[in-house]
Motif scaffolding. Structure first.
Motif, PDB file in Angstrom:
ATOM      1  N   ALA A 237       9.285  -8.687  -5.433  1.00 27.79           N
ATOM      2  CA  ALA A 237      10.028  -8.912  -4.190  1.00 27.79           C
ATOM      3  C   ALA A 237       9.066  -9.044  -3.015  1.00 27.79           C
ATOM      4  O   ALA A 237       9.219  -9.908  -2.150  1.00 27.79           O
TER       5      ALA A 237
ATOM      6  N   GLY B 128       9.418  -5.015 -10.182  1.00 24.54           N
ATOM      7  CA  GLY B 128      10.470  -5.639  -9.385  1.00 24.54           C
ATOM      8  C   GLY B 128      10.159  -5.569  -7.904  1.00 24.54           C
ATOM      9  O   GLY B 128      10.283  -6.567  -7.176  1.00 24.54           O
ATOM     10  N   LEU B 129       9.739  -4.385  -7.445  1.00 20.04           N
ATOM     11  CA  LEU B 129       9.418  -4.226  -6.024  1.00 20.04           C
ATOM     12  C   LEU B 129       8.258  -5.128  -5.633  1.00 20.04           C
ATOM     13  O   LEU B 129       8.279  -5.786  -4.584  1.00 20.04           O
TER      14      LEU B 129
ATOM     15  N   VAL C 194       7.310 -12.467  -3.260  1.00 18.73           N
ATOM     16  CA  VAL C 194       8.210 -13.561  -2.874  1.00 18.73           C
ATOM     17  C   VAL C 194       8.354 -13.594  -1.353  1.00 18.73           C
ATOM     18  O   VAL C 194       8.259 -14.648  -0.719  1.00 18.73           O
ATOM     19  N   SER C 195       8.552 -12.409  -0.763  1.00 21.97           N
ATOM     20  CA  SER C 195       8.764 -12.367   0.689  1.00 21.97           C
ATOM     21  C   SER C 195       7.513 -12.779   1.443  1.00 21.97           C
ATOM     22  O   SER C 195       7.593 -13.521   2.430  1.00 21.97           O
TER      23      SER C 195
END
Lengths: 572, 211
Positions: free
Chosen positions: B56, B52-53, B59-60
């Motif tokens: 993220a 998940g991290l 994506v960022s």
């Protein structure tokens, strides 16, 4: 973690005398912990019902004073709906279905003396208790509890400028949720380890009751899906408290990231709740139809397939979010595909009833009620999972009616069925059938009175999360339906009186329960009611599957899984 | 009566039991389950947390026009590479702890346990000094999304390592008191978790420091 007792020690009746605190409060016994979870879940459940009573009154008669509460303000309205959803999903459905039934039943059903890690199990309960208390405290902090909706979408929930004054309510919401996840994580480790490594001799995986299968798949789903949301919760806490900007567009971040993280967990979470509920129904149906479950292995495979598919459907919650529309097609396809394994399960359950000798006892009524409404919930999921129709239905009461028809039958109606069914095993006494049937009629009829009108409101274009519906002209023709729904909720609330009377009176005054009052096969019925310390006098040897009812040529119409009735168990 | 075989379904589990067994496999239901199995299941969740991290982070970084942003300091690749070596080394010393215990070599186990703890603590110390430098140069959690992501992921790993070091300190006192001479499945479980934290780091290093 590192403690292992020597293997030579499992003397069966070694009751070490324990004080009240060790035995009932800080207990490491899975049965006591299961009951603690049950009481917590019931308490939080009635808190959640009370919240829904307040906002449902506001929906039916906008702007009037709610009895007991008074006039509902707009921030209060959003606080109520947010907390209703949060409490019901994370602090009722999960503690009752996983915490209470999973804890109480998994070791008994697989023939183990306790959970694999009893102290971790105790920690799991006390952790969720802290989470529940923090969540309840958040009602009383300045600004009240979170207003951001149970999905807590950013940027509304992110920076305090969007919801001024809701700083601590929002923070406590995130903290309580993280604690709740940690608790269920500990539970999941125990469930899986216990069922994998601590089964009784002869308890092959294909002899495990379906409830155990459902709990296992639900645990795997939870454990593999919760990580990304924990990451999201931590990021959002940093955003709110430190001022980072993981989800804020003005800092160059993508706000849709939160929705992805939330629903990557949130959709499997639906099945985390649904599967144990279906498992309860699948335990009750064969017993009161005196027939083997139809297609045992097919159901197990259906659960596994549904579990795998559940990781591929999350973006169907986001069709109108502004994500790339190309993604909508594959997510529609997977969502429609996941209804196939659930349809398999439902047909298998209906086929179990075919030509059975059905007794309409209270657990069976709840199981049948759950089956009927879960069907309605499943069927109405198709138009929501298909992007073309979802664009119209999104954020209407149709969505609310749909997910209440999936979660309430499994968590509440099947959950009540489970309470009536296993109450004799939990507390050693029988519940009253008449009060039970009364409870069923009020709950089930009331439930459908609430949610069938909501389907119609949604189809009529009634948007959810509207505080004062009377200011919109388009809402006028839909308003009578809200009145019917609120009367339905009052019916449900009245119906809880016989339940609470029955539950607490039977606990002390009910007729003594025999070891196996329903003539059921699974291992929990092979020991005393309630089971002794360490569950079994001697660990049973399992010789057959869990659903062999009405086998031709047998004297009795049930064939217990255990080779012999446990020596100390009273004959039933 | 049909013969009934006790079940040992997961092959890796069998090995884990054999590693820490120190005796016969239980004929009936074991009273205490193998902690390694619990740790393996927990690691499943941990993998998903870091997945998940990392997503993220991806994506960022993918949606940013410049990554790392122009006004932010560059990360110290070389010293962190050295640090990575230290952590990988600690993975080997941890395995040696289990091997020593299997050979009933308590002194050896204590020595390698100490080495593992020192390497883990050293990794954290070097990373801490690195952070102090980066903060001086203006990379903080609030300076940019880049900084926030950096401290989030690297910090999440550091937190896991710190907890693992603390657990190892506790386990070391129990090794010293001779708790694991017969049954050391608890230490095996620790080594499995330590391996997870070690293997995770090069992935994060490659992803964050070379993006």
């Amino acid at each position: 973690m590192a403690e292992t007792k020597p293997q030579s020690a499992p003397s069966t009746d070694a009751h070490e005398k324990m004080g009240f605190w060790r035995q009932y409060i800080f207990s490491v016994d899975h049965k006591v912990i299961g009951k603690q979870y049950l009481f917590l879940g019931l308490f939080m459940g009635y808190v959640g019902v009370f919240l829904s009573y307040v906002f449902r009154w506001q929906l039916a008669w906008p702007g009037t004073a709610v009895p007991i509460w008074g006039k509902v303000t707009a921030p209060q309205y959003y606080e109520l709906v947010t907390m209703h959803g949060t409490i019901m999903v994370f602090f009722v459905a999960m503690p009752v279905l996983l915490g209470a039934f999973g804890n109480f039943l998994i070791p008994l059903m697989v023939g183990a003396r306790d959970m694999a890690f009893p102290r971790l199990n105790m920690a799991s309960f006390w952790t969720i208790l802290v989470g529940s208390v923090l969540l309840l405290i958040s009602f009383f902090v300045p600004g009240g509890a979170s207003h951001a909706g149970w999905t807590n979408y950013v940027p509304l929930s992110d920076a305090s400028k969007y919801l001024p004054g809701n700083y601590w309510g929002g923070n406590l919401w995130l903290i309580a949720l993280a604690i709740d996840f940690a608790s269920v994580l500990m539970g999941g480790i125990n469930f899986l380890t216990t069922a994998i490594a601590m089964r009784a001799p002869g308890m092959t995986i294909w002899r495990m009751p379906l409830f155990v299968w459902q709990e296992l798949v639900a645990s795997v789903l939870f454990m593999l899906s919760v990580g990304p949301l924990i990451a999201g919760v931590v990021m959002l806490l940093f955003d709110r408290m430190v001022g980072t900007g993981f989800f804020l567009p003005e800092k160059g971040a993508d706000p849709l990231l939160w929705q992805h993280l939330f629903w990557f967990f949130g959709h499997p979470e639906v099945y985390v709740v649904a599967m144990p509920g279906l498992g309860i129904v699948q335990e009750i149906l064969p017993v009161f139809a005196r027939k083997s479950i139809f297609g045992y292995r097919m159901i197990v495979w259906a659960v596994i397939v549904a579990g795998i598919l559940s990781f591929t459907v999350w973006a169907h919650h986001m069709f109108v979010s502004g994500m790339n529309p190309v993604l909508a097609e594959p997510f529609s396809a997977t969502t429609i595909a996941i209804s196939i394994p659930f349809a398999v399960m439902l047909f298998a359950m209906i086929a179990t009833l075919w030509r059975g000798q059905i007794t309409f006892s209270t657990p069976m009524l709840f199981a049948l009620g759950a089956l009927a409404n879960f069907l309605l919930g499943g069927v109405t999921g198709i138009p929501l999972g298909t992007n073309a129709s979802d664009i119209y239905l999104h954020d209407t009461y149709f969505v609310i009616a749909h997910f209440h028809n999936t979660l309430v039958p499994t968590a509440v109606i099947a959950g009540f069925g489970g309470i009536y069914y296993w109450f004799p095993k939990m507390f050693g006494r029988m519940m009253n059938e008449t009060l039970g049937k009364l409870h069923f009629v009020f709950t089930w009829v009331g439930f459908n009175m609430v949610f069938v009108p909501l389907f119609l409101i949604g189809l009529g274009g009634g948007q959810r999360r509207i505080y004062m519906s009377s200011v919109y002209t388009f809402y006028k023709p839909l308003q009578p339906l809200h009145v019917i729904a609120t009367i339905g909720l009052l019916v449900i609330i009245v119906g809880q009186i016989p339940f609470l009377l029955n539950f607490f009176l039977s606990m002390f005054r009910g007729a003594k329960a025999p070891a196996n009052p329903w003539h059921a096969n699974t291992l929990e019925w092979a020991t005393d009611s309630p089971p002794p310390h360490e569950n079994f006098h001697t660990i049973p040897t399992v010789v057959r599957g869990p659903y062999e009812y009405s086998v031709p040529g047998m004297e009795q119409d049930w064939a217990p899984q255990a080779a012999a009735v446990d020596a100390g168990a009273a004959q039933g | 009566m049909a013969a009934v075989t006790p079940l040992r379904p997961v092959s890796g589990l069998k090995r884990a039991t054999a590693l820490g067994g120190g005796g016969s496999a239980p004929a009936a239901t074991p009273k205490a389950a193998d902690p390694t199995l619990g740790v393996l299941i927990f690691i499943g969740s941990e993998v998903m947390l870091f997945a998940g991290l990392i997503s993220a982070f991806l994506v960022s970084s993918a949606s940013a026009p410049f990554w790392p942003p122009a006004n932010q300091p560059r990360l110290p690749v070389a010293i962190t590479g050295l640090n990575t070596g230290l952590l990988v080394l600690s993975g080997f010393t941890m395995w040696t702890v289990v091997r020593s215990l299997r050979q009933h070599d308590k002194t050896g186990a204590m020595r390698w346990m100490g080495a593992t703890i020192v390497l883990g603590a050293l990794f954290l110390a070097i990373q801490g000094s690195e952070w102090a430098g980066l903060i001086r140069f203006g990379l903080t959690m609030t300076s940019s999304l880049y900084g926030a992501m950096f401290y989030l992921i690297v910090g999440a790993h550091a937190l896991h390592l710190a907890v693992a070091v603390a657990v190892l300190l506790f386990v070391a006192t129990r090794v010293w008191r001779g708790r694991y001479e017969v049954d050391f499945r608890g230490v095996v479980a620790c080594s499995v978790y330590w391996s997870f934290v070690v293997i995770l780091w090069p992935i994060i290093y490659a992803l964050v420091y070379f993006s």
